[in-house]
Scaffold this active site. Sequence first.
Site, short mmCIF file in Angstrom:
data_model
loop_
_atom_site.label_atom_id
_atom_site.label_comp_id
_atom_site.label_asym_id
_atom_site.label_seq_id
_atom_site.Cartn_x
_atom_site.Cartn_y
_atom_site.Cartn_z
N GLU A 166 80.51 57.54 15.19
CA GLU A 166 79.74 58.76 15.01
C GLU A 166 79.06 59.14 16.32
OE1 GLU A 166 79.61 61.02 12.51
OE2 GLU A 166 78.60 61.97 14.18
N LYS A 224 83.27 55.06 22.16
CA LYS A 224 81.92 55.33 21.65
C LYS A 224 80.87 54.68 22.55
CE LYS A 224 78.30 56.19 19.51
NZ LYS A 224 77.66 57.47 19.45
N ARG A 264 81.60 70.54 37.81
CA ARG A 264 82.05 69.16 37.58
C ARG A 264 80.89 68.28 37.11
NH1 ARG A 264 84.22 68.12 43.41
NH2 ARG A 264 82.21 69.14 43.71
N CYS A 280 69.94 53.79 20.22
CA CYS A 280 71.32 53.60 20.69
C CYS A 280 71.48 53.24 22.16
CB CYS A 280 72.13 54.87 20.40
SG CYS A 280 72.32 55.19 18.64
P1 NAD Z 1 69.80 52.51 10.26
O1 NAD Z 1 69.10 51.25 10.59
O2 NAD Z 1 69.01 53.77 10.16
O3 NAD Z 1 70.60 52.35 8.87
C1 NAD Z 1 71.41 51.26 8.58
C2 NAD Z 1 71.28 50.95 7.10
O4 NAD Z 1 72.25 49.99 6.73
C3 NAD Z 1 69.92 50.36 6.71
O5 NAD Z 1 69.30 51.18 5.73
C4 NAD Z 1 70.26 48.97 6.16
O6 NAD Z 1 69.44 48.58 5.06
C5 NAD Z 1 71.68 49.18 5.72
N1 NAD Z 1 72.46 47.94 5.58
C6 NAD Z 1 72.61 46.93 6.46
N2 NAD Z 1 73.46 46.01 5.98
C7 NAD Z 1 73.84 46.42 4.75
C8 NAD Z 1 74.70 45.91 3.75
N3 NAD Z 1 75.38 44.76 3.93
N4 NAD Z 1 74.85 46.59 2.60
C9 NAD Z 1 74.19 47.74 2.41
N5 NAD Z 1 73.37 48.30 3.30
C10 NAD Z 1 73.20 47.65 4.49
O7 NAD Z 1 70.95 52.66 11.35
P2 NAD Z 1 71.56 54.03 11.94
O8 NAD Z 1 70.64 54.60 12.96
O9 NAD Z 1 72.02 54.88 10.81
O10 NAD Z 1 72.82 53.47 12.73
C11 NAD Z 1 73.94 52.94 12.05
C12 NAD Z 1 75.05 52.71 13.05
O11 NAD Z 1 75.45 53.97 13.62
C13 NAD Z 1 74.68 51.82 14.24
O12 NAD Z 1 75.81 51.07 14.60
C14 NAD Z 1 74.34 52.82 15.34
O13 NAD Z 1 74.55 52.28 16.63
C15 NAD Z 1 75.33 53.93 15.05
N6 NAD Z 1 74.90 55.28 15.48
C16 NAD Z 1 73.59 55.67 15.33
C17 NAD Z 1 73.23 56.96 15.69
C18 NAD Z 1 71.79 57.44 15.55
O14 NAD Z 1 71.48 58.49 16.09
N7 NAD Z 1 70.93 56.73 14.85
C19 NAD Z 1 74.18 57.86 16.21
C20 NAD Z 1 75.50 57.42 16.32
C21 NAD Z 1 75.85 56.13 15.96
C1 UDX Z 2 72.40 59.50 21.55
C2 UDX Z 2 73.65 60.28 21.92
O1 UDX Z 2 73.25 61.51 22.53
C3 UDX Z 2 74.51 60.55 20.69
O2 UDX Z 2 75.70 61.21 21.07
C4 UDX Z 2 74.83 59.21 20.05
O3 UDX Z 2 75.65 59.40 18.91
C5 UDX Z 2 73.57 58.47 19.69
O4 UDX Z 2 72.76 58.29 20.87
P1 UDX Z 2 70.07 60.15 20.50
O5 UDX Z 2 69.64 58.83 21.01
O6 UDX Z 2 69.77 60.51 19.08
O7 UDX Z 2 71.63 60.33 20.69
O8 UDX Z 2 69.38 61.31 21.38
P2 UDX Z 2 69.62 61.90 22.85
O9 UDX Z 2 69.47 63.36 22.75
O10 UDX Z 2 70.84 61.39 23.50
O11 UDX Z 2 68.34 61.35 23.62
C6 UDX Z 2 68.13 59.98 23.84
C7 UDX Z 2 66.91 59.79 24.73
O12 UDX Z 2 67.12 60.31 26.04
C8 UDX Z 2 65.65 60.51 24.21
O13 UDX Z 2 64.53 59.70 24.42
C9 UDX Z 2 65.58 61.75 25.07
O14 UDX Z 2 64.27 62.26 25.21
C10 UDX Z 2 66.09 61.21 26.40
N1 UDX Z 2 66.68 62.24 27.27
C11 UDX Z 2 67.71 62.99 26.82
C12 UDX Z 2 66.20 62.39 28.56
O15 UDX Z 2 65.26 61.70 28.98
N2 UDX Z 2 66.77 63.34 29.36
C13 UDX Z 2 67.81 64.10 28.96
O16 UDX Z 2 68.29 64.93 29.75
C14 UDX Z 2 68.31 63.93 27.63
#
Ligand code: NAD
Ligand code: UDX
Length: 515
Positions: A166, A224, A264, A280
Amino acid sequence: RPLTKRICCIGAGYVGGPTCAVIAQQNPHIEVTVVDLDEVRIAQWRSSNLPIFEPGLSAIVEVTRDGTDGRQPNLFFSTAISAAIQQADIIFIAVNTPTKRMGVGAGSASDLGYVESAARMIANAAPADKIIVEKSTVPCGTAERLRSIFASLAPARSFSILSNPEFLAEGTAIKDLLNPDRVLIGSLKDDRSMSAARELASVYSWVPHDRVVHTNLYSSELAKLAANCLLAQRISSINSLSAICEATGADISEVANAVSLDQRIGRHMLKASAGFGGSCFKKDVLSLVYIAESLHLYDVANYWRAVNSINEHQKSRFTSRVISALHGTLLRKKITIFGWAYKKNTGDTRESASISVAAQLLAEGCELAVYDPQVSTNAQQIYRDLEDIGTNIRERVRVWDNAVDACVDACAVLILTEWDHFKTDMLADTSTLPENCTAASSDSGIDMLDDGLDLPTAKSVVHDAFNKSDRVDWCAIASVVQRPRLVFDGRGVVDPVALGALGFRVESIGKASVT
Ligand code: NAD
Ligand code: UDX
């Protein structure tokens, strides 16, 4: 294969919740069930008080979960994990993959314990072959590991394992999900896997075909991590340049603008800041570092490790600047922090720069007032974020739900989240300001507010003007902070000239100090 009828998503977090809400909205014929072990979180998803704040999310949940526009509800939240797995055609794994805290690789490797526990649940509950989708961010080779778990626990069934990472960012998740730059699907190349990949692609019915990219499993998993590492690297690059700007008199916003005009390079992720936060970037950079080290590519590992080192340096540099401007001592001084979320439009505080800055300031003996338009409603979260610091945090940190009250008697105001709320654009439009505020091209206007006018009357006039917007009332703040009204802008949100006209001295990231 028949068309997908049911999807189960394991993990009801920042990814699982919004992603499934959008999938359900776009596919009324698919039943989507999001499951989690966390009963509180699931109860919140089923209530009107969702566990996460994300612009546009609640409207979609209301329609898909409650059927408010007359449609058949097709989004469900549940703790009955096995039942949801049994009924699903496609199972997403969207659980957390934090940095390992102990054992081999502690401090850098990804902890795949939650992914493995989800896989075991699937192996134990799934009665037949299923499509399993890795949504979580994982090291390359994880799909391979899942295959071996399934082979040992459920040898009679053959699951198709796909990687579909994602890319949403918090605060813009709904926009990102509805209009993604790409949907990445990694799979093996045999007929069965390719058919599963096509079935998953059909779930993304609203995404133009040319934005659905098919790769092998390793490429998808690594792409990713690579995307997040490259984004983090850009921020560390611009932040490293901001240090040079502060020392030389160059202005980082001018430098960033000039370089971004080169197509670029482009303009995104070049905003200098007090450091990136979020769940992340740091962990994904660490994960890549660990992968490189495991492959004995130590120079590669060091290269990526520097991205996180510069980020730590940036947060410390920002704090040092504050301490130095306050004459090297913070003992018993009050400092106000504006912004606790790691970025605007989210209530998420994971790895927020505010936490590191607050910890360093508290170590100097100051008192802190914290105001965040979203997180202030959840003061306990702020105390939890600081709990590692230990002693008497609750006596020295106070959380406010009002920006002006948070600033009373503060020696400095630090802006650490780029909320629009803190912007000074209303100040530029002088027609919206009361006379006693616009007059302040020097300190004199503020003196009138402080000393000459009946303060309650003056403040109420100012409040009336500002209530027209959701902007922080900088005029009122000028009348309650201590001189020389220091503002440290760690996100480039305020206009130093507009605030200077109100008597503030603004110190901005990537700009030389005002003398
Ligand atoms: P999160 O901590 O918000 O949610 C994860 C959930 O999974 C929790 O509610 C936890 O209780 C549950 N869980 C864990 N083990 C489980 C199990 N065995 N059965 C059922 N539920 C279970 O995490 P998130 O921020 O949603 O991130 C999830 C993944 O997506 C991570 O790998 C992260 O790196 C990736 N990701 C996060 C973001 C973001 O912006 N948060 C964006 C892109 C990708
Ligand atoms: C990031 C990636 O952008 C997203 O594609 C991935 O799926 C999850 O991780 P996120 O962490 O939610 O997303 O937010 P992002 O907008 O990337 O910002 C991350 C951090 O960088 C924040 O603290 C933001 O304030 C900071 N940031 C962002 C900067 O300091 N400068 C910038 O120009 C952009």
